[in-house]
Scaffold this motif. Structure first.
Motif, PDB file in Angstrom:
ATOM      1  N   ALA A 195      68.132 -10.297  76.705  1.00 54.68           N
ATOM      2  CA  ALA A 195      68.310 -10.300  78.159  1.00 54.68           C
ATOM      3  C   ALA A 195      69.186  -9.150  78.656  1.00 54.68           C
ATOM      4  CB  ALA A 195      68.905 -11.634  78.583  1.00 54.68           C
ATOM      5  N   ILE A 196      69.487  -8.162  77.799  1.00 53.34           N
ATOM      6  CA  ILE A 196      70.326  -7.042  78.256  1.00 53.34           C
ATOM      7  C   ILE A 196      69.651  -5.698  77.971  1.00 53.34           C
ATOM      8  CG2 ILE A 196      72.578  -8.167  78.192  1.00 53.34           C
ATOM      9  CD1 ILE A 196      72.991  -6.957  75.397  1.00 53.34           C
ATOM     10  N   ALA A 197      70.253  -4.662  78.506  1.00 51.01           N
ATOM     11  CA  ALA A 197      69.813  -3.285  78.240  1.00 51.01           C
ATOM     12  C   ALA A 197      71.042  -2.496  77.813  1.00 51.01           C
ATOM     13  CB  ALA A 197      69.212  -2.683  79.503  1.00 51.01           C
ATOM     14  N   GLY A 198      70.816  -1.359  77.160  1.00 55.17           N
ATOM     15  CA  GLY A 198      71.925  -0.470  76.824  1.00 55.17           C
ATOM     16  C   GLY A 198      72.293  -0.442  75.353  1.00 55.17           C
ATOM     17  N   LEU A 199      71.641  -1.275  74.522  1.00 54.32           N
ATOM     18  CA  LEU A 199      72.015  -1.305  73.101  1.00 54.32           C
ATOM     19  C   LEU A 199      71.701   0.029  72.415  1.00 54.32           C
ATOM     20  CD1 LEU A 199      70.924  -4.908  71.984  1.00 54.32           C
ATOM     21  CD2 LEU A 199      73.180  -4.100  72.656  1.00 54.32           C
ATOM     22  N   ASP A 200      70.711   0.749  72.939  1.00 58.03           N
ATOM     23  CA  ASP A 200      70.382   2.063  72.359  1.00 58.03           C
ATOM     24  C   ASP A 200      71.604   2.993  72.438  1.00 58.03           C
ATOM     25  OD1 ASP A 200      70.223   2.078  75.100  1.00 58.03           O
ATOM     26  OD2 ASP A 200      68.514   3.426  75.229  1.00 58.03           O
ATOM     27  N   GLY A 201      72.211   3.040  73.618  1.00 62.04           N
ATOM     28  CA  GLY A 201      73.387   3.899  73.803  1.00 62.04           C
ATOM     29  C   GLY A 201      74.573   3.410  72.998  1.00 62.04           C
ATOM     30  N   LEU A 202      74.771   2.101  73.031  1.00 63.79           N
ATOM     31  CA  LEU A 202      75.926   1.514  72.340  1.00 63.79           C
ATOM     32  C   LEU A 202      75.883   1.816  70.830  1.00 63.79           C
ATOM     33  CD1 LEU A 202      78.197  -0.209  73.558  1.00 63.79           C
ATOM     34  CD2 LEU A 202      77.036  -2.207  72.648  1.00 63.79           C
TER      35      LEU A 202
ATOM     36  N   VAL B 199      77.089   5.338  70.019  1.00 65.35           N
ATOM     37  CA  VAL B 199      78.527   5.655  70.149  1.00 65.35           C
ATOM     38  C   VAL B 199      79.402   4.690  69.337  1.00 65.35           C
ATOM     39  CG1 VAL B 199      78.198   6.635  72.453  1.00 65.35           C
ATOM     40  CG2 VAL B 199      78.805   4.228  72.254  1.00 65.35           C
ATOM     41  N   LYS B 200      78.763   3.892  68.491  1.00 69.89           N
ATOM     42  CA  LYS B 200      79.459   2.837  67.751  1.00 69.89           C
ATOM     43  C   LYS B 200      80.806   3.290  67.151  1.00 69.89           C
ATOM     44  CE  LYS B 200      78.552  -0.256  63.880  1.00 69.89           C
ATOM     45  NZ  LYS B 200      77.999  -1.577  64.076  1.00 69.89           N
ATOM     46  N   ASP B 201      80.808   4.458  66.507  1.00 71.35           N
ATOM     47  CA  ASP B 201      82.021   4.892  65.808  1.00 71.35           C
ATOM     48  C   ASP B 201      83.107   5.381  66.759  1.00 71.35           C
ATOM     49  OD1 ASP B 201      80.830   4.224  63.481  1.00 71.35           O
ATOM     50  OD2 ASP B 201      80.131   6.264  63.010  1.00 71.35           O
TER      51      ASP B 201
ATOM     52  N   GLY C 223      78.248  -3.099  68.311  1.00 69.21           N
ATOM     53  CA  GLY C 223      79.461  -2.388  68.702  1.00 69.21           C
ATOM     54  C   GLY C 223      80.649  -2.643  67.800  1.00 69.21           C
ATOM     55  N   ILE C 224      81.681  -3.328  68.349  1.00 70.09           N
ATOM     56  CA  ILE C 224      82.972  -3.415  67.663  1.00 70.09           C
ATOM     57  C   ILE C 224      83.238  -4.806  67.080  1.00 70.09           C
ATOM     58  CG2 ILE C 224      84.103  -1.520  68.873  1.00 70.09           C
ATOM     59  CD1 ILE C 224      85.251  -3.511  70.862  1.00 70.09           C
ATOM     60  N   GLY C 225      82.209  -5.622  66.978  1.00 70.18           N
ATOM     61  CA  GLY C 225      82.378  -6.914  66.310  1.00 70.18           C
ATOM     62  C   GLY C 225      82.736  -8.030  67.280  1.00 70.18           C
ATOM     63  N   SER C 226      82.579  -9.269  66.801  1.00 71.10           N
ATOM     64  CA  SER C 226      82.665 -10.426  67.693  1.00 71.10           C
ATOM     65  C   SER C 226      84.092 -10.847  68.027  1.00 71.10           C
ATOM     66  CB  SER C 226      81.916 -11.604  67.072  1.00 71.10           C
ATOM     67  OG  SER C 226      82.532 -11.975  65.861  1.00 71.10           O
TER      68      SER C 226
ATOM     69  N   PHE D 189      83.812   8.730  73.545  1.00 77.13           N
ATOM     70  CA  PHE D 189      82.587   9.329  74.099  1.00 77.13           C
ATOM     71  C   PHE D 189      82.598   9.335  75.623  1.00 77.13           C
ATOM     72  CE2 PHE D 189      80.582   5.636  75.933  1.00 77.13           C
ATOM     73  CZ  PHE D 189      81.307   4.618  75.350  1.00 77.13           C
ATOM     74  N   GLY D 190      83.393   8.446  76.245  1.00 78.93           N
ATOM     75  CA  GLY D 190      83.368   8.256  77.697  1.00 78.93           C
ATOM     76  C   GLY D 190      83.233   6.780  78.016  1.00 78.93           C
ATOM     77  N   LYS D 191      82.413   6.461  79.003  1.00 81.05           N
ATOM     78  CA  LYS D 191      82.290   5.064  79.434  1.00 81.05           C
ATOM     79  C   LYS D 191      80.828   4.767  79.780  1.00 81.05           C
ATOM     80  CE  LYS D 191      83.773   2.168  83.289  1.00 81.05           C
ATOM     81  NZ  LYS D 191      84.621   2.013  84.447  1.00 81.05           N
ATOM     82  N   MET D 192      80.388   3.582  79.443  1.00 76.31           N
ATOM     83  CA  MET D 192      79.041   3.141  79.855  1.00 76.31           C
ATOM     84  C   MET D 192      79.183   1.835  80.587  1.00 76.31           C
ATOM     85  SD  MET D 192      76.774   3.409  76.439  1.00 76.31           S
ATOM     86  CE  MET D 192      76.738   4.889  75.462  1.00 76.31           C
ATOM     87  N   THR D 193      78.443   1.658  81.674  1.00 78.19           N
ATOM     88  CA  THR D 193      78.362   0.337  82.303  1.00 78.19           C
ATOM     89  C   THR D 193      76.892   0.011  82.539  1.00 78.19           C
ATOM     90  OG1 THR D 193      78.547   1.241  84.526  1.00 78.19           O
ATOM     91  CG2 THR D 193      80.584   0.510  83.522  1.00 78.19           C
ATOM     92  N   PHE D 194      76.553  -1.230  82.312  1.00 79.51           N
ATOM     93  CA  PHE D 194      75.184  -1.688  82.556  1.00 79.51           C
ATOM     94  C   PHE D 194      75.270  -2.995  83.318  1.00 79.51           C
ATOM     95  CE2 PHE D 194      75.488   0.102  78.260  1.00 79.51           C
ATOM     96  CZ  PHE D 194      74.622   1.184  78.364  1.00 79.51           C
TER      97      PHE D 194
END
Ligand SMILES: NC(=O)C1=CN([C@@H]2O[C@H](COP(=O)(O)OP(=O)(O)OC[C@H]3O[C@@H](n4cnc5c(N)ncnc54)[C@H](O)[C@@H]3O)[C@@H](O)[C@H]2O)C=CC1
Ligand SMILES: O=C([O-])CC(=O)C(=O)O
Length: 272
Positions: free
Chosen positions: A125-132, A135-137, A201-204, A230-235
């Motif tokens: 139900a979300i978008a943006g996992l491609d970007g996340l 930039v994981k590291d 991303g950074i874990g639960s 990397f900066g900031k992302m908002t979705f």
């Protein structure tokens, strides 16, 4: 053609089955199972190409199938995921919250390696996992604020130990703030998306979740913020709920269909 087995014949499972039946997904639905015999029979009655209804969930992967699609519950994942891989079938999981249990995640990840099989987790139900993922590291913080109508939160385990009365909420109210790990165990049918964010991303334990009940909304809204070097992302994703299950967003269904369509197609792959 890929052969598909379906575990769970509710809101998501039904729409996936119809997408296969109408040719949108170029595969064949051979076997289905649901704890509710009624749900499985009802689904089969809607299809032109009738799948076999098996007697228990383990019988799905003992048949000659390429992929099992789970659209049932976290318990169903815990029960069958390993045996699906041991039977050398791929697996698609919607109840992603089950994977926040590290011992389950590690066992399944090892089994994928060992049996050379893949687990697919649609973006749901979300978008943006491609970007996340990219930039994981460099991520420093990730948060998600989910707003749903109180009726979409009904039945969650959280309310067994909370004084909050969903029926008495008459304006937008924060009902939960905590980690993704806590959120997924307290709201197992509501916030699988926080598990997806955590795994990408950074874990639960570090992914922060806020859940808001708003009697004036007709949407399931997920607002995600990720910050780092990397900066900031908002979705912000404003989903319409499925008419048959208000907990589940239309996008979750469409994302499952698209993931399975890709799995069944030899095609150009777009995106990360
Ligand atoms: N990853 C994501 O973004 C999202 C994930 N979900 C999750 O996907 C799953 C399916 O969602 P819906 O189709 O909307 O739910 P639903 O409640 O409409 O349907 C679930 C079906 O699975 C069956 N079921 C439950 N546990 C079972 C088990 N152990 N074995 C066999 N059958 C079982 C139920 O009888 C029901 O027919 C849920 O766990 C839900 O929380 C839902 C929305 C978004
Ligand atoms: O469909 C949604 O909006 C999200 C959801 O239920 C989940 O993540 O479990």
């Amino acid at each position: 053609m890929k052969r598909i087995g379906l575990l769970g014949c509710g809101a998501i499972g039904t729409q996936i089955a119809l997408a296969i039946d109408t040719g949108k997904i170029p595969g064949v639905l051979t076997h289905i199972y649901d704890n509710s015999k009624y749900a499985a029979t009802e689904l089969a009655s809607k299809l032109n190409n009738k799948p076999l209804i098996v007697e228990n969930s383990h019988l799905l992967s003992s048949n000659p199938i390429d992929i099992i699609v789970e659209a049932a519950s976290q318990d169903a994942v815990k029960d069958v995921a390993l045996s699906v891989l041991q039977n050398k079938r791929d697996l698609m999981i919607m109840s992603v919250g089950a994977l926040l249990d590290e011992s389950i995640y590690d066992v399944l990840s090892d089994a994928c390696n060992h049996f050379k099989k893949t687990i697919y987790l649609p973006s749901g139900a979300i978008a943006g996992l491609d970007g996340l993922k990219s930039v994981k590291d460099e991520l420093e913080s990730v948060s998600i604020t989910t707003t749903k109508h109180p009726r979409s939160l009904k039945g969650a385990k959280f309310f067994e130990t909370s004084d909050i009365n969903l029926d008495a909420i008459d304006s937008s109210t924060i009902i939960f703030e905590g980690t993704a790990k806590e959120a997924v165990s307290m709201f197992p049918a509501n916030i699988n998306v926080a598990a997806l964010l955590s795994l990408c991303g950074i874990g639960s334990e570090k992914t922060i979740v806020k859940i808001i009940a708003d009697p004036n909304t007709d949407k399931n809204t997920h607002h995600i913020e990720a910050k780092g070097k990397f900066g900031k992302m908002t979705f912000t994703i404003e989903n319409f709920p499925d008419p048959n299950n208000p907990k589940t967003s239309r996008l979750a269904i469409l994302s499952a269909i698209e993931t399975l369509r890709k799995y069944c197609s030899d095609d150009i792959q777009i995106g990360t």
